[in-house]
Design an enzyme around this catalytic site. Structure first.
Site, short mmCIF file in Angstrom:
data_model
loop_
_atom_site.label_atom_id
_atom_site.label_comp_id
_atom_site.label_asym_id
_atom_site.label_seq_id
_atom_site.Cartn_x
_atom_site.Cartn_y
_atom_site.Cartn_z
N ARG A 37 0.84 -1.21 0.00
CA ARG A 37 0.00 0.00 0.00
C ARG A 37 0.87 1.26 0.00
O ARG A 37 0.33 2.38 -0.05
CB ARG A 37 -0.96 0.00 1.18
N HIS A 67 10.71 -5.88 -5.03
CA HIS A 67 9.56 -5.43 -5.84
C HIS A 67 9.01 -4.15 -5.23
O HIS A 67 8.69 -4.10 -4.05
CB HIS A 67 8.49 -6.53 -5.85
N TYR A 70 3.10 -2.15 -5.58
CA TYR A 70 2.42 -2.11 -6.88
C TYR A 70 1.45 -0.93 -6.98
O TYR A 70 0.88 -0.68 -8.03
CB TYR A 70 1.72 -3.43 -7.18
N HIS A 107 6.21 -1.90 -11.56
CA HIS A 107 5.17 -1.82 -12.59
C HIS A 107 5.26 -0.43 -13.20
O HIS A 107 5.19 0.56 -12.47
CB HIS A 107 3.79 -2.04 -11.97
N GLU A 142 8.48 -4.35 -15.40
CA GLU A 142 7.75 -5.61 -15.52
C GLU A 142 6.80 -5.55 -16.71
O GLU A 142 6.13 -4.55 -16.93
CB GLU A 142 6.99 -5.88 -14.21
N ASP A 176 6.73 -11.46 -16.90
CA ASP A 176 5.75 -12.17 -16.07
C ASP A 176 4.87 -13.00 -17.01
O ASP A 176 4.19 -12.46 -17.89
CB ASP A 176 4.91 -11.13 -15.29
N HIS A 179 1.18 -12.16 -17.01
CA HIS A 179 0.93 -10.85 -17.62
C HIS A 179 1.05 -10.89 -19.14
O HIS A 179 0.18 -10.36 -19.83
CB HIS A 179 1.89 -9.80 -17.05
N HIS A 211 8.87 -13.87 -13.86
CA HIS A 211 7.84 -14.19 -12.87
C HIS A 211 7.04 -15.35 -13.44
O HIS A 211 6.41 -15.21 -14.48
CB HIS A 211 6.90 -13.00 -12.63
N ASP A 224 -4.97 -10.13 -15.42
CA ASP A 224 -3.96 -10.20 -14.36
C ASP A 224 -4.48 -10.85 -13.07
O ASP A 224 -4.51 -10.22 -12.01
CB ASP A 224 -3.38 -8.80 -14.05
N HIS A 226 -3.38 -14.21 -11.07
CA HIS A 226 -2.42 -15.32 -11.08
C HIS A 226 -3.08 -16.62 -10.62
O HIS A 226 -3.94 -16.59 -9.74
CB HIS A 226 -1.24 -15.03 -10.15
N GLU A 256 4.94 -16.20 -8.22
CA GLU A 256 4.02 -15.27 -7.54
C GLU A 256 2.63 -15.88 -7.57
O GLU A 256 1.64 -15.21 -7.87
CB GLU A 256 3.99 -13.92 -8.24
ZN ZN Z 1 0.28 -9.81 -11.68
FE FE Z 2 4.76 -10.23 -11.60
FE FE Z 3 4.67 -7.33 -10.19
#
Ligand code: ZN
Ligand code: FE
Ligand code: FE
Length: 277
Positions: A37, A67, A70, A107, A142, A176, A179, A211, A224, A226, A256
């Site tokens: 967050r 990472h 996001y 991202h 990414e 990814d 993705h 990823h 998106d 996973h 992930e």
């Molecule tokens: Zn994702």
């Molecule tokens: Fe990813």
């Molecule tokens: Fe990511």
């Protein structure tokens, strides 16, 4: 020996992540630099980092992928949000200088009605502001699913960002699998073609990490979500094809997938078994 691991919680520090990685058969891992967050990062624990570095060297763990949260948006419409993204990235990169030679994945952002072109320009601007602080960290863009106004769903968009960045030697890409599949790249039926396209547009030399995720949704769905390996629409054989593709040999692979630690241990074992490594 393949380099495979998964996303781990960083709440108990680096040494704890290193030990967790070993306990699940991983020899790399990924973590969020701070609460996704986007809150404040915990103070750096230099003793923990020193202990981790010795442990990682002894156990052959690495590289790690840090990472970014996001929720950061380097191409937000509001200047305050862009400044926040930039300041957070710069702070993360300075902290990562204590773990040189690793990766910082982020991202690219969502252009929120400003248009892809404007988004690309703002992302490049942010990178130009923070890359001088990258030290020995390689920053990874990414590949995205192209959900909503996300930038980075097309290889051309990542190329356009790279082209506008001054210190592009510090910049790479993380692929990814969920993705790219959701973005419309058919890694199930034409992995060779997708990687040839990646090479033509971006250059495989820029590809530094993978990823590895299955996808709950169909090719080109731009969703998106996973899935665990083999439980989605990509399927285990195609994911294994990615792991074993000669063009990707040696790249760190981070899961992930929606798993707890035993689930990650099972997936890592499954992949290692299937490729005899
Ligand atoms: Zn994702
Ligand atoms: Fe990813
Ligand atoms: Fe990511």
């Amino acid at each position: 020996m393949i380099r495979i691991g998964c996303h781990l919680s960083s709440s108990k520090g680096f040494m704890h992540m290193g030990q967790e990685a070993v306990s699940i058969g991983a020899n790399m891992f990924q973590f969020f630099t701070r609460n996704p967050r986007g809150g404040a990062a915990k103070p750096l624990d230099e003793a923990d980092i020193a202990a981790y570095r010795a442990f990682a060297a002894e156990r052959g763990i690495g590289p790690v992928i840090a990472h970014a949260p996001y929720t950061l948006n380097a191409c937000a419409a509001e200047e305050g949000l862009r400044t926040f993204a930039r300041d957070t990235m710069r702070d993360d990169l300075r902290r990562l200088s204590h773990l040189p030679g690793n990766f910082y994945n982020f991202h690219p952002g969502s252009h929120v009605k400003q248009g892809t072109e404007a988004g690309i320009a703002l992302i490049a601007e942010a990178l130009n502001a923070v890359l001088p602080d990258a030290g020995e960290t390689t920053v990874l863009l990414e590949t995205m699913a192209g959900k909503g106004s996300e930038v980075g769903g097309r290889f051309e968009e990542l190329r356009a960002i790279i082209d506008r960045v001054e210190h592009a030697e510090r910049l790479g890409v993380c692929l990814d699998t969920c993705h790219v599949f959701d973005a419309g790249y058919d890694i199930v039926n034409d992995l060779d073609g997708v990687l040839a396209e990646f090479d033509r547009v971006i250059g495989l030399g820029r590809l530094h990490a993978v990823h590895l995720n299955d996808s709950m949704n169909a090719l080109g769905s731009h969703k998106d979500r996973h899935a665990c390996l083999g439980a989605g629409q990509i399927g285990f054989p195609a994911l294994l094809g990615v792991v074993q593709h000669p063009a990707l040999a040696g790249l760190p692979i981070a899961l992930e997938t929606p798993n707890d630690l035993p689930g990650y241990a099972r997936e890592i074992a499954l992949v290692r078994e299937a490729c005899g490594a």
